[in-house]
Design a protein around this motif. Structure first.
Motif: not given
Length: 93
Positions: A1-4, A6-9, A91-93
């Motif tokens: 998973m890339n940084f962007n 993670v930030i979006d989530k 749902d958290k994915k």
């Protein structure tokens, strides 16, 4: 998973939490969506309040503070479990 990603989530999760708190405040105050919308300056439609409570539309910080003031919300009253029971998380994915 890339940084962007993670930030979006994280941002989506933040707005979802704000929407849950907003709906909870309104319900606790006994106001319906139309009544709350009319008390805001500028006023908001029922559909806009609904979209913000559902997390479909972000709530500007100044409006969130107005929601708190209008609904008589005190931050020490919040109970996370009650909020989670009022709102189903996607749902958290």
């Amino acid at each position: 998973m890339n940084f962007n990603t993670v930030i979006d989530k994280a941002i989506k999760s933040f707005w979802l939490e704000i929407s849950i708190v907003t709906k909870s405040m309104r319900l606790d105050s006994g106001l319906n969506q139309c009544e709350l919308g009319k008390k805001l300056t500028p006023s908001l439609s029922k559909s806009t309040i609904s979209a913000r409570e559902e997390g479909k539309k972000p709530i500007p910080a100044h409006q969130f503070l107005m929601f708190c003031f209008i609904c008589g919300f005190a931050f020490e009253k919040i109970n996370k479990q009650e909020l989670e029971n009022q709102h189903q998380y996607p749902d958290k994915k």
